[in-house]
Design a protein around this motif. Structure first.
Motif, PDB file in Angstrom:
ATOM      1  N   TRP A  37     -42.547   2.974  -2.737  1.00 34.22           N
ATOM      2  CA  TRP A  37     -43.866   2.663  -3.271  1.00 34.22           C
ATOM      3  C   TRP A  37     -44.079   3.479  -4.535  1.00 34.22           C
ATOM      4  CZ3 TRP A  37     -46.902  -0.921  -0.664  1.00 34.22           C
ATOM      5  CH2 TRP A  37     -46.533  -1.214   0.650  1.00 34.22           C
ATOM      6  N   ARG A  41     -54.940  -1.431   4.670  1.00 32.54           N
ATOM      7  CA  ARG A  41     -56.246  -1.948   4.206  1.00 32.54           C
ATOM      8  C   ARG A  41     -56.094  -2.743   2.913  1.00 32.54           C
ATOM      9  NH1 ARG A  41     -57.770   3.345   5.444  1.00 32.54           N
ATOM     10  NH2 ARG A  41     -57.788   3.820   3.199  1.00 32.54           N
ATOM     11  N   ASP A  42     -55.380  -2.173   1.935  1.00 31.14           N
ATOM     12  CA  ASP A  42     -55.273  -2.816   0.625  1.00 31.14           C
ATOM     13  C   ASP A  42     -54.591  -4.175   0.707  1.00 31.14           C
ATOM     14  OD1 ASP A  42     -56.552  -0.688  -0.520  1.00 31.14           O
ATOM     15  OD2 ASP A  42     -54.737   0.281  -1.285  1.00 31.14           O
ATOM     16  N   TYR A  43     -53.571  -4.281   1.545  1.00 35.16           N
ATOM     17  CA  TYR A  43     -52.798  -5.519   1.617  1.00 35.16           C
ATOM     18  C   TYR A  43     -53.137  -6.349   2.855  1.00 35.16           C
ATOM     19  CZ  TYR A  43     -50.032  -3.770  -2.274  1.00 35.16           C
ATOM     20  OH  TYR A  43     -49.631  -3.320  -3.511  1.00 35.16           O
ATOM     21  N   SER A  75     -48.086  -8.445 -11.264  1.00 31.62           N
ATOM     22  CA  SER A  75     -49.531  -8.537 -11.058  1.00 31.62           C
ATOM     23  C   SER A  75     -50.044  -9.850 -11.650  1.00 31.62           C
ATOM     24  CB  SER A  75     -50.232  -7.351 -11.735  1.00 31.62           C
ATOM     25  OG  SER A  75     -51.627  -7.477 -11.669  1.00 31.62           O
ATOM     26  N   LYS A 113     -54.184   1.911  -5.952  1.00 34.84           N
ATOM     27  CA  LYS A 113     -53.421   0.969  -5.133  1.00 34.84           C
ATOM     28  C   LYS A 113     -51.930   1.223  -5.277  1.00 34.84           C
ATOM     29  CE  LYS A 113     -53.194  -3.929  -3.912  1.00 34.84           C
ATOM     30  NZ  LYS A 113     -53.753  -5.268  -4.151  1.00 34.84           N
ATOM     31  N   GLN A 116     -53.962   3.254   4.184  1.00 30.92           N
ATOM     32  CA  GLN A 116     -54.463   2.724   2.910  1.00 30.92           C
ATOM     33  C   GLN A 116     -53.720   1.445   2.530  1.00 30.92           C
ATOM     34  OE1 GLN A 116     -54.199   5.447  -0.442  1.00 30.92           O
ATOM     35  NE2 GLN A 116     -54.138   3.733  -1.893  1.00 30.92           N
ATOM     36  N   ILE A 117     -52.409   1.429   2.749  1.00 31.17           N
ATOM     37  CA  ILE A 117     -51.622   0.232   2.452  1.00 31.17           C
ATOM     38  C   ILE A 117     -52.044  -0.926   3.344  1.00 31.17           C
ATOM     39  CG2 ILE A 117     -49.282  -0.729   2.507  1.00 31.17           C
ATOM     40  CD1 ILE A 117     -48.273   2.106   1.803  1.00 31.17           C
ATOM     41  N   ASN A 119     -55.318   3.693 -11.096  1.00 31.20           N
ATOM     42  CA  ASN A 119     -55.422   2.708 -10.022  1.00 31.20           C
ATOM     43  C   ASN A 119     -54.826   3.295  -8.744  1.00 31.20           C
ATOM     44  OD1 ASN A 119     -55.493   0.512  -8.344  1.00 31.20           O
ATOM     45  ND2 ASN A 119     -54.403  -0.870  -9.733  1.00 31.20           N
ATOM     46  N   GLN A 130     -47.420   4.402  -7.573  1.00 24.40           N
ATOM     47  CA  GLN A 130     -48.807   4.260  -8.024  1.00 24.40           C
ATOM     48  C   GLN A 130     -48.866   4.793  -9.455  1.00 24.40           C
ATOM     49  OE1 GLN A 130     -50.707   7.438  -8.278  1.00 24.40           O
ATOM     50  NE2 GLN A 130     -52.286   6.331  -9.427  1.00 24.40           N
ATOM     51  N   ILE A 172     -47.998   0.160  -5.142  1.00 25.09           N
ATOM     52  CA  ILE A 172     -47.217  -1.047  -5.419  1.00 25.09           C
ATOM     53  C   ILE A 172     -45.901  -0.945  -4.669  1.00 25.09           C
ATOM     54  CG2 ILE A 172     -46.258  -2.510  -7.222  1.00 25.09           C
ATOM     55  CD1 ILE A 172     -49.288  -2.067  -7.419  1.00 25.09           C
TER      56      ILE A 172
END
Length: 630
Positions: A96, A28-30, A178, A104, A25-26, A102, A98, A106
Motif C-alpha cells: 500500500w 471503511r474506505d473501500y 484514479s 486514503k 481504515q482500508i 490524501n 499514501q 492506494i
C-alpha cells in the motif's frame, strides 16, 4: 506516481494496534465486506473472520517508511508513506502507499492479486497496457473495453481507485489509477474523448520492482479467481472500438476483433497464443543455428565474418532476434526462456558443444569460438523468416508527439545533429577598449579579431619579429597582473607578450571573459540561449554492485536533448539486460541517470549515443569496476 525511482527512508515495523487501525481504515474506505462466519459459529468466529481479513489486507510484520519522488513534466517533489509486507510464501513487497495530504491508501498490484474485488476492474486491449499504460500514460475513454451485455462497475466514479487488466489475462490487474470521469455512466465509449483514468501505479514501475535487498518485481500470474473478467468468448461479446482519425496516441486502441482486422489496425500477433517455455527455448536455439548457417553461406574465412569474443548483448541483438520464427517481442524474449538470461543461454550452448565460452571479470560470460562443424550446424535447414511487423499503434502514431514513451522509434533524439559552440561574455574592464558590449556574446574568433584590431589601431605597440606585442597600460593593467591565479611577472618584466599568449590569457581568465556554451541541433526551431560554464559532458560510469555484478550508468543526458525514459527501453533491448531510470545520487532533484546491467560502454558510445549525434569527445568514461592499484 512511481515512474521515477523514489527515495525511501528506513523502514519501521508497525505496532499491532496501528496495523489494525490501518486495516480498519482500508475496510471503511473501500467498503470491503467482512466474510460471513459458518452457520453454527459463535461471536468469537466473527472476530476470527475480521482478523483474517485484516491479515490479508495488512499482513503481520508490516513496516512503513516515508518516501519522496518526482512527479509530472515539471518533476514536482511528492512525498508520502509506503507500507511493506509479505503475503504467505511471497517476498516482501510494497503493498500500500499514501501520498500527499490524501489519507486514503492506494493498493499495489501485489495487494490486488491477493484481495480480489476490493476495487473496480476495468479492461483495455493488451497492447494499450504494454505500450501505453506501462509507460505512465493516461487511459483514455476510447481505450475502455467491456462485454456488450455487461455494465460498468457502479463503484467506478470520479476519484475512485480502479484496477485495469488486459484482455488475455482479463482477471489479473496490472495497473492502478484514479477515475477522472464517472466511468459507471459512460455507456457506449465510441466517439467519446478525454481521460478516463490517471495512473497511480503499475506492474513494471519503481514501486513494483522495489525490494529492500536487490531489485526486480514478481511476474504477474496467468489468472486469478475472484476478479470478474470479460467473457469466455471475447470476439463475440466485446464492443467494437475504433480510433478517430488524428486522435492522441495514448487515447486507447481498436479492439482485437474481425472488424478491426479488416481495417489493418490490429497486428496478427495479438491473435497468436502465448508459446510455452519449451517452444521459446527451441526458437532461440534454431535462431542461433540460423545465424551460424547464414554466416557460413555468406562469408569466407575461419570465423566466417564473426568477431570474437561475442558479447551477450551482441548475441541476442545480432544472432538471435533477427532469426526468430516469430517477431513477437512480447513472447519471444530471453526472459520467457528457461534460461532467463543470456549468460545461462551461453552456458547451455557451451554444454551442447556449439560454442566455447569464458567468464570474464565482472561476471560477464562471452563466446570465444563457435564449432562451425558441429552436427547440429551441418544438419540445420533454414526456414522462412517473417518480415518485421509494424503494429497498428505504431502506424497510427506516426507524426504524433515525439515525446511519446511507447517505443524508441518515437525518440526525437535519434538522428539529431548536434553542434556545441563556446562563446564568451566580456568583463566591463574590456569594454569598450577591446570589445564593444559587456552584454553580448563573442566567439573565440571574434575575440581574436578584436585583439588584432586593437593592436593595429595602436601603432606604438609594434610587433617584434612578427610575433610579440609591446605592453601598454591597458594590456598591462587590465589584462595582465589583474588575477593572482596567473603568473604574469615574466611578461610584465619583459614588457612584451606574444599575440597568441595574450589571446589565450584573455580567454582562459574567467575574470576577463566568462565562458558560455550553446548546444543546438538541426531540428531546433530557434537559436538556443547560451548557458554559463564550460560545455557539459555525458558521464558513462562502469562500477561494481553486489558481489561481481557490473553495471553501466549514463547521466547528464538532458543538455543533449536525450530523454532517459526513452533511452532505457532501447538499452534494455540492445544490451539484453534490465535497464532502469533513477535519480542521480547526490545530485539536484530531477537529474536522472540510466543504469543497465553489464559493461556496455562500447554499445553506448559507439552505437546508442552516436546515432543521437553525440561525438565521442563529449563523453567521459569512468571505469570503477577494476580494483584500485596499491
Amino acid at each position: 506516481m512511481f515512474k521515477k525511482k523514489p527515495e525511501i527512508k528506513n523502514l519501521a515495523p508497525l505496532r499491532s494496534s496501528d496495523r489494525r487501525k490501518l486495516a480498519d481504515q482500508i475496510i471503511r474506505d473501500y467498503q470491503v465486506p467482512i466474510p460471513e462466519p459458518s452457520a453454527d459459529d459463535a461471536s468469537s468466529n466473527t472476530q476470527l473472520t475480521l482478523a483474517s481479513l485484516r491479515n490479508s489486507l495488512v499482513p503481520e510484520s508490516t513496516s512503513s517508511a516515508r518516501f519522496t519522488t518526482l512527479l509530472g513534466p515539471n518533476l514536482s517533489l511528492v512525498s508520502g508513506t509506503i507500507y511493506v509486507g509479505a503475503h504467505p510464501d511471497q517476498e516482501e513487497r510494497i503493498l500500500w502507499f499514501q501520498s500527499g495530504k490524501n489519507p486514503k491508501l492506494i493498493p499495489t498490484v501485489y495487494t490486488l492479486w491477493h484481495t480480489p474485488g476490493i476495487v473496480p476492474l476495468l479492461h483495455t486491449p493488451d497492447f494499450v497496457v504494454e505500450e501505453k499504460l506501462r509507460h505512465g500514460s493516461d487511459l483514455m475513454i476510447p481505450g475502455l473495453v467491456k462485454a456488450q451485455t455487461a455494465k460498468w462497475d457502479p463503484r467506478a466514479t470520479v476519484g475512485a481507485v480502479v484496477a485495469v487488466a488486459g484482455m488475455r489475462k482479463d482477471t489479473v490487474p496490472l495497473w492502478v489509477g484514479s477515475c477522472q470521469v464517472d466511468v459507471c455512466n459512460l455507456g457506449d465509449v465510441r466517439g467519446q474523448k478525454g481521460v478516463a483514468v490517471k495512473p497511480l501505479h503499475w506492474a513494471g514501475d519503481e514501486c513494483w520492482s522495489w525490494r529492500e535487498l536487490g531489485s526486480g518485481g514478481q511476474d504477474p500470474p496467468e489468472s486469478l479467481q475472484g476478479w470478474i473478467g470479460l467473457t469466455t468468448n471475447l470476439t463475440a461479446g466485446v464492443d467494437l472500438l475504433s480510433l478517430e482519425e488524428g486522435q492522441e496516441a495514448n487515447s486507447g486502441a481498436p479492439m482485437d476483433t474481425e472488424d478491426s482486422k479488416e481495417t489493418g489496425l490490429v497486428d496478427e500477433e495479438e491473435e497468436e497464443r502465448e508459446p510455452s517455455t519449451k517452444e521459446v527455448d527451441e526458437a532461440f536455439l534454431q535462431a542461433f543455428l540460423y545465424a551460424i548457417h547464414k554466416a557460413k553461406s555468406e562469408k569466407a574465412g575461419p570465423q566466417f565474418g564473426l568477431d570474437f569474443p561475442v558479447q551477450p548483448s551482441s548475441l541476442i541483438s545480432n544472432m538471435i532476434q533477427p532469426y526468430l520464427r516469430s517477431q513477437n517481442q512480447h513472447h519471444y524474449v530471453i526472459k520467457k526462456t528457461s534460461w532467463k538470461n543470456a549468460k545461462k543461454f551461453i552456458k547451455h550452448l557451451d554444454k551442447a558443444g556449439l560454442v566455447k565460452s569464458k567468464d570474464r571479470n565482472g561476471g560477464e560470460t562471452v563466446i570465444l569460438s563457435i564449432d562451425f562443424d558441429n552436427e547440429q550446424v551441418t544438419r540445420f535447414r533454414p526456414y522462412n523468416l517473417p518480415p518485421p511487423k509494424t503494429t497498428g499503434t505504431e502506424g497510427a502514431n506516426k507524426g504524433e508527439n515525439a515525446g511519446e514513451h511507447a517505443s524508441s522509434s518515437s525518440d526525437p533524439s535519434v538522428g539529431q545533429k548536434l553542434t556545441i559552440q563556446t562563446v564568451y561574455r566580456p568583463a566591463p574592464k574590456l569594454v569598450p577598449a577591446l570589445l564593444p558590449s559587456k552584454t553580448e556574446f563573442y566567439s573565440a574568433q571574434q575575440v581574436s579579431s578584436a585583439l588584432k584590431s586593437y593592436i593595429e589601431q595602436h601603432e606604438d605597440l609594434g610587433v617584434q619579429g612578427g610575433s610579440t606585442v609591446k605592453l601598454d597600460p591597458f594590456l598591462a593593467n587590465s589584462i595582465l597582473g589583474s588575477n593572482p591565479n596567473y603568473d604574469d611577472s615574466q611578461f610584465l618584466a619583459a614588457g612584451r607578450i606574444s599575440r597568441s599568449a595574450l589571446q589565450k590569457r584573455i580567454l582562459n581568465d574567467n575574470r576577463l571573459c566568462q565562458p558560455y556554451y550553446i548546444i543546438s541541433r538541426s531540428r531546433a526551431a530557434s537559436q538556443q540561449k547560451p548557458q554559463a560554464g564550460p560545455p557539459p559532458r555525458i558521464q558513462v560510469t562502469i562500477e561494481k554492485r553486489t558481489g561481481t555484478k557490473v553495471v553501466t550508468k549514463v547521466s547528464n543526458l538532458d543538455p543533449f536533448f536525450i530523454d532517459p525514459q526513452l533511452l532505457a527501453p532501447e538499452l534494455q533491448k540492445k544490451c539484453a539486460g534490465s535497464a532502469s531510470v533513477g535519480q542521480v545520487k547526490g545530485a539536484k532533484p530531477g537529474l536522472m541517470e540510466v543504469v543497465v546491467q553489464g559493461d556496455q560502454r562500447k554499445v553506448l558510445v559507439g552505437d546508442i549515443l552516436a546515432k543521437r549525434g553525440i561525438d565521442v569527445k563529449w563523453v567521459d568514461v569512468i571505469d570503477k569496476s577494476k580494483p584500485k592499484k596499491k
